[in-house]
Write a protein that holds these residues in place. Structure first.
Motif, PDB file in Angstrom:
ATOM      1  N   GLU A  82      -1.756  -9.933  -7.349  1.00 49.46           N
ATOM      2  CA  GLU A  82      -1.313  -8.592  -7.726  1.00 49.46           C
ATOM      3  C   GLU A  82      -1.953  -7.622  -6.745  1.00 49.46           C
ATOM      4  O   GLU A  82      -3.175  -7.650  -6.545  1.00 49.46           O
ATOM      5  N   LEU A  83      -1.112  -6.762  -6.139  1.00 56.98           N
ATOM      6  CA  LEU A  83      -1.611  -5.792  -5.160  1.00 56.98           C
ATOM      7  C   LEU A  83      -1.692  -4.429  -5.815  1.00 56.98           C
ATOM      8  O   LEU A  83      -0.695  -3.943  -6.366  1.00 56.98           O
ATOM      9  N   GLU A  84      -2.889  -3.826  -5.768  1.00 59.32           N
ATOM     10  CA  GLU A  84      -3.087  -2.503  -6.329  1.00 59.32           C
ATOM     11  C   GLU A  84      -3.442  -1.545  -5.195  1.00 59.32           C
ATOM     12  O   GLU A  84      -4.169  -1.920  -4.261  1.00 59.32           O
ATOM     13  N   ILE A  85      -2.898  -0.347  -5.289  1.00 55.02           N
ATOM     14  CA  ILE A  85      -3.251   0.711  -4.328  1.00 55.02           C
ATOM     15  C   ILE A  85      -4.087   1.731  -5.069  1.00 55.02           C
ATOM     16  O   ILE A  85      -3.651   2.294  -6.084  1.00 55.02           O
ATOM     17  N   LEU A  86      -5.314   1.937  -4.564  1.00 61.32           N
ATOM     18  CA  LEU A  86      -6.270   2.798  -5.232  1.00 61.32           C
ATOM     19  C   LEU A  86      -6.630   3.965  -4.356  1.00 61.32           C
ATOM     20  O   LEU A  86      -6.485   3.931  -3.120  1.00 61.32           O
ATOM     21  N   THR A  87      -7.108   4.999  -5.008  1.00 54.84           N
ATOM     22  CA  THR A  87      -7.734   6.083  -4.250  1.00 54.84           C
ATOM     23  C   THR A  87      -9.130   5.650  -3.861  1.00 54.84           C
ATOM     24  O   THR A  87      -9.620   4.592  -4.291  1.00 54.84           O
ATOM     25  N   THR A  94      -0.776   2.830  -7.831  1.00 55.72           N
ATOM     26  CA  THR A  94       0.375   1.984  -8.159  1.00 55.72           C
ATOM     27  C   THR A  94      -0.027   0.550  -7.954  1.00 55.72           C
ATOM     28  O   THR A  94      -1.084   0.249  -7.373  1.00 55.72           O
ATOM     29  N   SER A  95       0.817  -0.387  -8.420  1.00 56.42           N
ATOM     30  CA  SER A  95       0.538  -1.818  -8.237  1.00 56.42           C
ATOM     31  C   SER A  95       1.847  -2.561  -8.065  1.00 56.42           C
ATOM     32  O   SER A  95       2.925  -2.042  -8.365  1.00 56.42           O
ATOM     33  N   SER A  96       1.740  -3.805  -7.570  1.00 56.81           N
ATOM     34  CA  SER A  96       2.938  -4.606  -7.314  1.00 56.81           C
ATOM     35  C   SER A  96       3.608  -5.048  -8.596  1.00 56.81           C
ATOM     36  O   SER A  96       4.766  -5.482  -8.583  1.00 56.81           O
ATOM     37  N   THR A  97       2.923  -4.965  -9.723  1.00 61.47           N
ATOM     38  CA  THR A  97       3.536  -5.370 -11.000  1.00 61.47           C
ATOM     39  C   THR A  97       4.364  -4.243 -11.599  1.00 61.47           C
ATOM     40  O   THR A  97       5.089  -4.474 -12.563  1.00 61.47           O
ATOM     41  N   GLY A  98       4.226  -3.032 -11.059  1.00 64.79           N
ATOM     42  CA  GLY A  98       4.934  -1.896 -11.607  1.00 64.79           C
ATOM     43  C   GLY A  98       4.211  -1.271 -12.762  1.00 64.79           C
ATOM     44  O   GLY A  98       4.554  -0.178 -13.215  1.00 64.79           O
ATOM     45  N   PHE A  99       3.229  -1.929 -13.284  1.00 65.55           N
ATOM     46  CA  PHE A  99       2.451  -1.400 -14.388  1.00 65.55           C
ATOM     47  C   PHE A  99       1.342  -0.532 -13.814  1.00 65.55           C
ATOM     48  O   PHE A  99       0.570  -0.968 -12.961  1.00 65.55           O
ATOM     49  N   GLN A 100       1.273   0.710 -14.236  1.00 59.81           N
ATOM     50  CA  GLN A 100       0.329   1.666 -13.662  1.00 59.81           C
ATOM     51  C   GLN A 100      -0.625   2.165 -14.743  1.00 59.81           C
ATOM     52  O   GLN A 100      -0.419   3.234 -15.325  1.00 59.81           O
ATOM     53  N   ILE A 141      -3.137   5.378   6.840  1.00 62.52           N
ATOM     54  CA  ILE A 141      -1.758   5.442   7.319  1.00 62.52           C
ATOM     55  C   ILE A 141      -1.545   6.771   8.057  1.00 62.52           C
ATOM     56  O   ILE A 141      -1.872   7.841   7.549  1.00 62.52           O
ATOM     57  N   ASN A 142      -1.009   6.657   9.237  1.00 57.77           N
ATOM     58  CA  ASN A 142      -0.684   7.823  10.062  1.00 57.77           C
ATOM     59  C   ASN A 142      -1.896   8.718  10.338  1.00 57.77           C
ATOM     60  O   ASN A 142      -1.773   9.904  10.620  1.00 57.77           O
ATOM     61  N   GLY A 143      -3.078   8.167  10.196  1.00 54.35           N
ATOM     62  CA  GLY A 143      -4.288   8.904  10.549  1.00 54.35           C
ATOM     63  C   GLY A 143      -4.706   9.924   9.533  1.00 54.35           C
ATOM     64  O   GLY A 143      -5.680  10.655   9.761  1.00 54.35           O
ATOM     65  N   HIS A 144      -4.007  10.041   8.373  1.00 54.78           N
ATOM     66  CA  HIS A 144      -4.426  11.085   7.417  1.00 54.78           C
ATOM     67  C   HIS A 144      -4.423  10.594   5.980  1.00 54.78           C
ATOM     68  O   HIS A 144      -5.163  11.104   5.153  1.00 54.78           O
ATOM     69  N   ASP A 145      -3.616   9.566   5.612  1.00 49.75           N
ATOM     70  CA  ASP A 145      -3.626   9.063   4.238  1.00 49.75           C
ATOM     71  C   ASP A 145      -4.449   7.787   4.180  1.00 49.75           C
ATOM     72  O   ASP A 145      -4.161   6.811   4.889  1.00 49.75           O
ATOM     73  N   THR A 146      -5.463   7.806   3.333  1.00 44.46           N
ATOM     74  CA  THR A 146      -6.377   6.657   3.220  1.00 44.46           C
ATOM     75  C   THR A 146      -6.315   6.112   1.801  1.00 44.46           C
ATOM     76  O   THR A 146      -6.430   6.871   0.830  1.00 44.46           O
ATOM     77  N   TYR A 147      -6.114   4.798   1.696  1.00 38.30           N
ATOM     78  CA  TYR A 147      -6.035   4.115   0.402  1.00 38.30           C
ATOM     79  C   TYR A 147      -6.941   2.875   0.438  1.00 38.30           C
ATOM     80  O   TYR A 147      -7.368   2.419   1.501  1.00 38.30           O
ATOM     81  N   VAL A 148      -7.129   2.372  -0.746  1.00 41.31           N
ATOM     82  CA  VAL A 148      -7.816   1.082  -0.888  1.00 41.31           C
ATOM     83  C   VAL A 148      -6.800   0.084  -1.434  1.00 41.31           C
ATOM     84  O   VAL A 148      -6.234   0.298  -2.503  1.00 41.31           O
ATOM     85  N   LEU A 149      -6.561  -0.960  -0.649  1.00 35.44           N
ATOM     86  CA  LEU A 149      -5.667  -2.026  -1.100  1.00 35.44           C
ATOM     87  C   LEU A 149      -6.518  -3.070  -1.817  1.00 35.44           C
ATOM     88  O   LEU A 149      -7.501  -3.580  -1.269  1.00 35.44           O
ATOM     89  N   ARG A 150      -6.150  -3.380  -3.017  1.00 35.79           N
ATOM     90  CA  ARG A 150      -6.957  -4.320  -3.825  1.00 35.79           C
ATOM     91  C   ARG A 150      -6.043  -5.456  -4.303  1.00 35.79           C
ATOM     92  O   ARG A 150      -5.079  -5.246  -5.031  1.00 35.79           O
ATOM     93  N   TYR A 151      -6.393  -6.674  -3.831  1.00 36.67           N
ATOM     94  CA  TYR A 151      -5.659  -7.864  -4.256  1.00 36.67           C
ATOM     95  C   TYR A 151      -6.398  -8.480  -5.448  1.00 36.67           C
ATOM     96  O   TYR A 151      -7.622  -8.653  -5.410  1.00 36.67           O
ATOM     97  N   LEU A 152      -5.654  -8.843  -6.433  1.00 36.73           N
ATOM     98  CA  LEU A 152      -6.226  -9.441  -7.630  1.00 36.73           C
ATOM     99  C   LEU A 152      -5.489 -10.755  -7.899  1.00 36.73           C
ATOM    100  O   LEU A 152      -4.261 -10.769  -8.019  1.00 36.73           O
ATOM    101  N   THR A 153      -6.239 -11.846  -7.936  1.00 39.47           N
ATOM    102  CA  THR A 153      -5.592 -13.150  -8.169  1.00 39.47           C
ATOM    103  C   THR A 153      -6.359 -13.911  -9.243  1.00 39.47           C
ATOM    104  O   THR A 153      -7.590 -13.805  -9.367  1.00 39.47           O
ATOM    105  N   SER A 154      -5.641 -14.669 -10.027  1.00 39.31           N
ATOM    106  CA  SER A 154      -6.249 -15.442 -11.106  1.00 39.31           C
ATOM    107  C   SER A 154      -6.938 -16.693 -10.562  1.00 39.31           C
ATOM    108  O   SER A 154      -6.406 -17.367  -9.671  1.00 39.31           O
ATOM    109  N   MET A 155      -8.119 -17.003 -11.118  1.00 39.27           N
ATOM    110  CA  MET A 155      -8.863 -18.204 -10.718  1.00 39.27           C
ATOM    111  C   MET A 155      -8.813 -19.280 -11.792  1.00 39.27           C
ATOM    112  O   MET A 155      -9.526 -20.295 -11.680  1.00 39.27           O
ATOM    113  N   GLU A 156      -7.970 -19.069 -12.821  1.00 37.00           N
ATOM    114  CA  GLU A 156      -7.927 -20.029 -13.922  1.00 37.00           C
ATOM    115  C   GLU A 156      -7.476 -21.411 -13.452  1.00 37.00           C
ATOM    116  O   GLU A 156      -8.014 -22.444 -13.872  1.00 37.00           O
ATOM    117  N   GLY A 157      -6.460 -21.443 -12.588  1.00 37.66           N
ATOM    118  CA  GLY A 157      -5.974 -22.728 -12.090  1.00 37.66           C
ATOM    119  C   GLY A 157      -7.031 -23.471 -11.285  1.00 37.66           C
ATOM    120  O   GLY A 157      -7.239 -24.685 -11.447  1.00 37.66           O
TER     121      GLY A 157
END
Length: 472
Positions: A82-87, A94-100, A141-157
């Motif tokens: 799951e990819l989350e975009i954070l401040t 926002t996130s790749s699941t659409g759930f915010q 992005i473009n030298g002015h917008d800064t985000y934190v990309l956060r990947y979240l993956t399950s380790m249960e398997g």
């Protein structure tokens, strides 16, 4: 339950050692596997981020766009995560699941990403209690917008696979421990059973049953122990036999002169004999008394040597003079068998020792030579220097000789080659110990039917010692 004893000690120690070794190996193995799995997931995510960043500038225009975040999600999206975009404060945009969810991420990976590195966090997801791994990276992005990309993956398997691997390792460990237990019991029995047998036989020996022997083809130290105990029993039997023979022999040696003394004493007391017969009887009584005194002195000397109580009066000894006195003492006995006594000695050859005790040694050696030499033969008594600090006195005869089997034992206590010749069997044993007290050694060479040579090696001195000798 195994009762206390060597079997229990061997089994427990063996199991403990193998268990600890197995535990360490399996722990290290499982930790290595876990690290490998976790690092592989982390490496895959970081590699994907690096690859996506390389092409990021070609995919997004320099102008701000309302679909910019969605393009970012599409561009950095990674399967099974799951990819989350954070401040920069950790607020989810926002996130790749659409759930915010309206919440702020406070795990340690976000501050690490804001600090410029790739953040990593493993733990339980709040709300679901699911085991997850989070990997965060700050992008601009473009030298002015800064985000934190956060990947979240399950380790249960992964954790489930690790659990299965752990159970498999435990099963293998249990199988190994079962084999070890069986092997350790076999090993313990292979050691304890022979020891129990040896202990039982030793107990029989302790009760005086020295004919009992340890049977069995044992190897290594246990075999050596069994052989040593069997040898000890054989030596005890032999020693007992020698003592019995000694008692029988010494009883005979004492009874013979006593019988003569008693017979002639009663005869002389009855009276009526002429002076010549009386003189003969008194002479026999005196001779047999001297013989008794000699036997008793020999036994006393042996007792002193055994108890380390023999005292030596140390002084300078002129060997030539000592050997001349020895020959004079034994001359009469040799003359009866027409044996020629020859002396071959260097002039001024001296040693340091007790003259009386050394004379006792040489008298014993020459007396034995006379006893076992045929009539009309010769005995040579010689002395010579061997080196600057050693000399040798040799007694050589052409008598009956000693067999190789008897030569090895002739210096043993109470041993006699021929018990019919009389004596206590202590003469050579006493002589050897006296020589050793003088820091010397006694050597014997003999050939059956050709004769014997006994050599006494003593320290050689060149200068005269003080008149007053010390005592050892």
């Amino acid at each position: 339950m195994i009762r206390k004893g060597m079997r229990r000690q061997i089994v427990l120690h063996y199991i403990l050692v193998v268990f600890v070794a197995l535990l360490l190996v399996e722990t290290i193995f499982l930790l290595a596997i876990r690290t490998y799995y976790y690092d592989s997931i982390y490496s895959k995510i970081t590699l994907h981020i690096s690859t996506a960043e390389t092409f990021l500038k070609y995919e997004l225009s320099d102008e701000r766009s309302p679909n910019q975040l969605q393009k970012l999600l599409d561009f950095f999206n990674l399967e099974y995560t799951e990819l989350e975009i954070l401040t920069l404060n950790g607020d989810i945009i926002t996130s790749s699941t659409g759930f915010q969810p309206d919440r702020t991420i406070t795990t340690s990976d976000v501050p690490e990403a804001v600090g410029g590195s790739i953040g990593r966090w493993v733990g339980r997801q709040a709300g679901t209690n699911e085991s997850v791994m989070a990997v965060s990276k700050m992008v601009q992005i473009n030298g002015h917008d800064t985000y934190v990309l956060r990947y979240l993956t399950s380790m249960e398997g992964v954790n489930a696979d690790l659990l299965n691997l752990t159970l498999l390792s435990i099963g293998i460990g249990a199988a190994v421990m079962t084999i070890v237990v069986l092997f350790s019991f076999g090993l313990a029995n292979s050691i304890v059973r022979p020891l129990n047998n040896i202990t039982a036989v030793s107990a029989q020996m302790a009760k005086g049953k020295f004919t009992t022997r340890i049977k069995g083809d044992y190897r290594y130290e246990i075999g050596e122990l069994a052989s040593t105990l069997n040898y000890m029993a054989e030596e005890i039997v032999r020693s007992n036999q020698i003592k019995d023979d000694f008692i029988s022999s010494i009883s005979h040696e004492l009874r013979t002169p006593l019988t003569s003394i008693k017979g002639w004493s009663e005869t002389l007391i009855s009276g009526g004999y002429d002076p010549e017969e009386t003189k003969l009887g008194v002479g026999i009584i005196s001779k047999e008394s001297d013989r008794l005194i000699g036997l008793v002195e020999e036994i006393l000397d042996f007792s002193k040597l055994q108890q380390n109580e023999m005292k030596l009066s140390i002084g300078q000894v002129d060997i030539k003079v000592l050997l001349q006195e020895t020959l004079l003492n034994i001359w009469a006995k040799a003359e009866k068998k027409r044996i020629h006594l020859l002396l071959e000695c260097e002039e001024t050859i001296y040693t340091k020792g007790d003259a009386n005790r050394l004379k006792q040694v040489f008298l014993n050696l020459v007396d034995n030579a006379v006893k076992f030499s045929p009539e009309d033969s010769s005995i040579v008594l010689s002395a010579e220097r061997l080196s600057h600090d050693e000399m040798a006195v040799a007694v050589r005869d052409s008598g009956i000789g000693i067999s190789e089997a008897h030569l090895a034992r002739v210096r043993d206590r109470f041993f006699q080659v021929d018990a019919l010749n009389g004596g206590t069997g202590l003469g050579l044993a006493i002589s050897q110990q006296i020589v050793e007290l003088h820091n010397g050694k006694l050597e014997m060479d003999s050939e059956l039917g050709k004769g014997t040579q006994v050599t006494v090696i003593l320290p050689l001195i060149e200068q005269a010692l003080p008149v007053d000798g010390s005592q050892l």
